[in-house]
Design an enzyme around this catalytic site. Structure first.
Site, short mmCIF file in Angstrom:
data_model
loop_
_atom_site.label_atom_id
_atom_site.label_comp_id
_atom_site.label_asym_id
_atom_site.label_seq_id
_atom_site.Cartn_x
_atom_site.Cartn_y
_atom_site.Cartn_z
N GLU A 1 -43.46 18.70 -6.00
CA GLU A 1 -42.23 19.28 -6.54
C GLU A 1 -42.34 20.74 -6.96
O GLU A 1 -42.38 21.07 -8.17
CB GLU A 1 -41.74 18.42 -7.72
CG GLU A 1 -41.50 16.97 -7.32
CD GLU A 1 -40.83 16.15 -8.42
OE1 GLU A 1 -40.81 16.59 -9.58
OE2 GLU A 1 -40.32 15.06 -8.09
N GLU B 1 -40.59 9.74 -3.70
CA GLU B 1 -40.29 9.21 -5.05
C GLU B 1 -38.82 8.85 -5.14
O GLU B 1 -37.96 9.61 -4.68
CB GLU B 1 -40.57 10.25 -6.15
CG GLU B 1 -42.00 10.39 -6.56
CD GLU B 1 -42.21 11.42 -7.67
OE1 GLU B 1 -41.34 11.54 -8.54
OE2 GLU B 1 -43.26 12.08 -7.63
C1 FCB Z 1 -40.55 13.42 -10.91
C2 FCB Z 1 -42.04 13.60 -11.13
C3 FCB Z 1 -42.73 12.40 -11.69
C4 FCB Z 1 -41.89 11.66 -12.69
C5 FCB Z 1 -40.51 11.42 -12.16
C6 FCB Z 1 -39.60 10.66 -13.08
O1 FCB Z 1 -39.92 14.64 -10.98
O2 FCB Z 1 -42.65 13.92 -9.92
O3 FCB Z 1 -43.95 12.83 -12.21
O4 FCB Z 1 -41.89 12.35 -13.89
O5 FCB Z 1 -39.90 12.64 -11.86
#
Ligand code: FCB
Length: 443
Positions: free
Chosen positions: A170, A354
């Site tokens: 990210e 994610e």
């Molecule tokens: C993302 C992150 C992860 C976690 C989620 C909820 O942005 O990569 O570490 O905090 O959000």
């Protein structure tokens, strides 16, 4: 909701399911000779983190990793996405490695392979060694070389057994969230620092890809987080504000890696602050990758703001929200999958690296019902299927997260896991979503 509406058979044969975690959020940074990080100093500074909590113990995955991987494997997952702590491997950031740190990732890798889990590594998930932060951290152009050294050391040890690797989790969070909004370490609110960090994080990404190619590695990718920007109304001003939000959040990093260019609405405010000769770095930044990872949770409703650049305001949206206060907007995942393929990546495999939700889950009679999470994941996987049906090459989905963990500035309060963790006893209790996923994947 108790069950998913899909099973593995509803996805292409080689589609991969996984769970995602990160080192500082689960391992317990106080163990095994890890060096101090900028998160440790950020967290002890009053006002930055809820109850000033840090990752010193976290889930103590450092000592429980075998049982945790047993849970991941028993759920029927194919992959395990984890990250390697720079400060655990190189406590000074560069120089002499910590043998215990290298041994830990070596054992962790073998433990995944023994359980049939494909190791999917992220090199950096936010715990910058403090000595490098003292030198300016992501603001300092030398970070490209520091990160290349770390890449060489850690992948020199475990790179032979990785299924896939992405250098940085990210870039928007490393850049904008941490240097402009100040919500994450190092907690700066400075546009010049922001511009430099946003650029240097991509430079470091490119250097790491070069190093890993040199080590003969393949299946290398990049992981971005995205938020869909919805203009609050159809005024030209709201439209322009949403475009600026989209450019800074989503298009800046995709543009850098896949087009060798930054979008105009972002350059408008950032260009005066970029380091001299920044365009020259696109040779490194655009090193070809093998896949593109998307982290997706929510959208933002955006309106115009007549203050200084970036001239937008994040507004409260009308949709149901998670424990984070994030609106639940599954269509955004479909929109990002289709748009990323159409505008940036073409036939390159896309992976949802994610997706998930925080919920105030509690144990009652040994069970942890989390119907909200099952519904959330189900709705997002339905959009993944729709994108696949439309011809988008989506090849995997990773749930954030395997277990409840340290949610950064929000401490231990926000529970994202499909396994509940009691942070006093460290007891793990699979939630209903865990059993539902297991049924969908193995049933
Ligand atoms: C993302 C992150 C992860 C976690 C989620 C909820 O942005 O990569 O570490 O905090 O959000």
């Amino acid at each position: 909701m108790d069950h998913f509406t899909f099973t593995r058979k509803d996805f292409p044969t080689h589609f991969l399911f996984g769970s995602a975690t990160s080192s500082y959020q689960i391992e317990g940074h106080g163990f095994g000779g890890a060096g101090p990080t900028h998160w440790d100093s950020f967290a002890v500074t009053p006002g930055n983190v809820v109850r000033a909590e840090n990752g010193e113990i976290a889930c103590d995955h450092y000592h429980h990793f075998e049982a945790d991987l047993d849970l991941a494997a028993a759920a029927g997952l194919d992959c395990y996405r984890f990250s390697t702590s720079w400060a655990r491997v190189l406590p000074e950031g560069t120089g002499t490695p910590n043998p215990e740190g290298l041994d830990f990732y070596d054992r962790l890798t073998d433990a995944m392979l023994e359980r049939g889990l494909k190791p999917c590594a992220t090199l950096y998930h936010w715990e910058l060694p403090q000595p490098l932060a003292d030198l300016g951290g992501w603001r300092n152009r030398d970070i490209g070389n520091w990160f290349a050294e770390f890449t060489e050391v850690i992948m020199g040890r475990i790179g032979d057994r990785m299924y896939s690797v992405a250098p940085i989790n990210e870039p928007w969070c490393v850049g904008w969230l941490s240097h402009f909004l100040g919500h994450h370490a190092p907690g700066l609110r400075d546009i010049r620092a922001t511009a430099r960090a946003m650029h240097h994080v991509l430079l470091a990404h490119g250097r790491a890809i070069e190093v890993m190619r040199g080590l003969g590695m393949d299946n290398l990718g990049a992981v971005f987080n995205f938020e869909w920007a919805t203009p609050v109304d159809d005024s030209a001003a709201a439209q322009a504000a949403a475009e600026t939000y989209d450019a800074i959040y989503n298009r800046f990093f995709l543009g850098g890696v896949f087009k060798g260019a930054y979008p105009e609405p972002a350059l408008k405010g950032l260009e005066p602050h970029l380091p001299k000769g920044w365009q020259e770095d696109f040779k490194t930044i655009t090193q070809p990758v093998d896949w593109c990872g998307l982290n997706y949770y929510t959208r933002k409703v955006i309106g115009a703001d007549d203050g200084p650049w970036p001239h937008y305001a994040e507004l409260d949206g009308p949709l149901p929200k998670t424990q984070m206060g994030w609106e639940i907007y599954p269509d955004g995942l479909y929109q990002f999958l289709t748009r990323t393929a159409a505008d940036y990546t073409g036939d390159l495999p896309l992976i949802v690296t994610e997706n998930g939700m925080a919920n105030p889950d509690v144990i009652t009679g040994g069970r942890v019902p989390d119907p909200e999470r099952i519904a959330y994941v189900d709705a997002h996987l339905a959009r993944v299927r729709r994108a696949i049906a439309d011809g988008v090459p989506v090849q995997g989905y990773f749930l954030w997260s395997l277990m409840d963990n340290y949610e950064w500035a929000l401490g231990y309060e926000k529970r994202f896991g499909m396994v509940h963790v009691d942070f006093d006893t460290l007891v793990r209790t699979p939630k209903a979503s865990y059993y539902a996923l297991k049924e969908a994947l193995t049933g």
